[in-house]
Scaffold this motif. Structure first.
Motif, PDB file in Angstrom:
ATOM      1  N   ALA A  24       0.815  -1.215   0.000  1.00 59.00           N
ATOM      2  CA  ALA A  24       0.000   0.000   0.000  1.00 59.00           C
ATOM      3  C   ALA A  24       0.848   1.264   0.000  1.00 59.00           C
ATOM      4  O   ALA A  24       0.440   2.296  -0.550  1.00 59.00           O
ATOM      5  N   ASP A  25       2.045   1.198   0.583  1.00 61.83           N
ATOM      6  CA  ASP A  25       2.904   2.381   0.628  1.00 61.83           C
ATOM      7  C   ASP A  25       3.746   2.541  -0.635  1.00 61.83           C
ATOM      8  O   ASP A  25       4.575   3.446  -0.722  1.00 61.83           O
ATOM      9  N   GLY A  26       3.536   1.645  -1.625  1.00 62.85           N
ATOM     10  CA  GLY A  26       4.243   1.757  -2.894  1.00 62.85           C
ATOM     11  C   GLY A  26       5.534   0.976  -2.977  1.00 62.85           C
ATOM     12  O   GLY A  26       6.116   0.855  -4.060  1.00 62.85           O
ATOM     13  N   THR A  27       6.013   0.442  -1.860  1.00 62.61           N
ATOM     14  CA  THR A  27       7.238  -0.356  -1.899  1.00 62.61           C
ATOM     15  C   THR A  27       6.930  -1.741  -2.464  1.00 62.61           C
ATOM     16  O   THR A  27       5.810  -2.243  -2.359  1.00 62.61           O
ATOM     17  N   ALA A  28       7.939  -2.344  -3.083  1.00 63.22           N
ATOM     18  CA  ALA A  28       7.756  -3.649  -3.717  1.00 63.22           C
ATOM     19  C   ALA A  28       8.687  -4.670  -3.075  1.00 63.22           C
ATOM     20  O   ALA A  28       9.760  -4.330  -2.562  1.00 63.22           O
TER      21      ALA A  28
END
Length: 220
Positions: A154-158
């Protein structure tokens, strides 16, 4: 106007149209253009799981004495395709059609787990299913893959994500269970779009899985 005159006029119009088309084609050719679309480069790339180098496997084979049977690796149905997968949140799956596995995921995971076991020096032979009738095995290993993919949080990290159910049973006795658990590999940071890195990180997860399997094998 006679029919003959009308016909001659129609022929002149057709001839003029043909000349115009020919002139357009010549002009396009001189300008370096083509009236036909240029062939497009296929952007699809294919990836495999990686493991210990072949020399390392070959060097370790004489040391081990355990004979391990590797049952057919099962995968969650959504993993059955060749496209690599990126999960978004809990329920959204994104199939990356231009980044594909070069072999079925179940085949690749089984191949790499077998190579890792042989490279350990603890295992002498790994027999994939179906097992030879004349061979006596010490233990059998069963895998059910739950996740093997990239994921975007959700925070954009992968991250790379791998999980499976692993079971090790005695093959010589009554099939007593030596180990059965859900294995969750630690998530590792992944740069979305770098599918070579994703394949490598998932391979590292299988290497960690092999450590769990080796710990459950009988001592020799």
């Amino acid at each position: 106007m006679t029919t003959k005159t009308k016909r001659a006029g129609a022929y002149r119009k057709l001839a003029g149209l043909a000349s115009a088309v020919l002139a357009l084609a010549v002009t396009a050719g001189l300008a370096g253009c083509s009236v036909f679309p240029k062939p497009q480069t296929d952007p699809t790339r294919f990836y495999v799981l990686t493991g210990p180098a072949i020399p390392a496997v070959a060097a370790s084979m004489p040391a081990g004495t355990l004979r391990v049977g590797l049952q057919t690796v099962r995968t969650a149905p959504y993993l059955d395709g060749k496209s690599m997968i990126v999960r978004r949140g809990d329920n959204e799956i994104d199939y990356r059609d231009f980044a594909r596995w070069a072999e079925p995921l179940s085949t690749g995971v089984g191949r790499m787990l077998g190579a890792q076991l042989l490279a350990s020096g603890q295992v002498g032979r790994v027999y994939p299913y179906p097992f030879p009738l004349e061979v006596t095995r010490d233990v059998d290993v069963t895998l059910s893959i739950l996740r093997c993919e990239g994921m975007v949080k959700a925070d954009g990290t992968a991250a790379a994500s791998f999980a499976c159910i692993v079971e090790v049973t005695d093959a010589r006795s009554d099939g007593a269970v030596r180990m059965r658990r859900v294995f969750n590999a630690p998530e590792t940071v992944w740069t979305e779009g770098d599918y070579s890195a994703l394949a490598r990180q998932l391979s590292d997860a299988i290497a960690l899985l092999s450590v769990e399997v080796l710990a459950a094998l009988p001592a020799r």
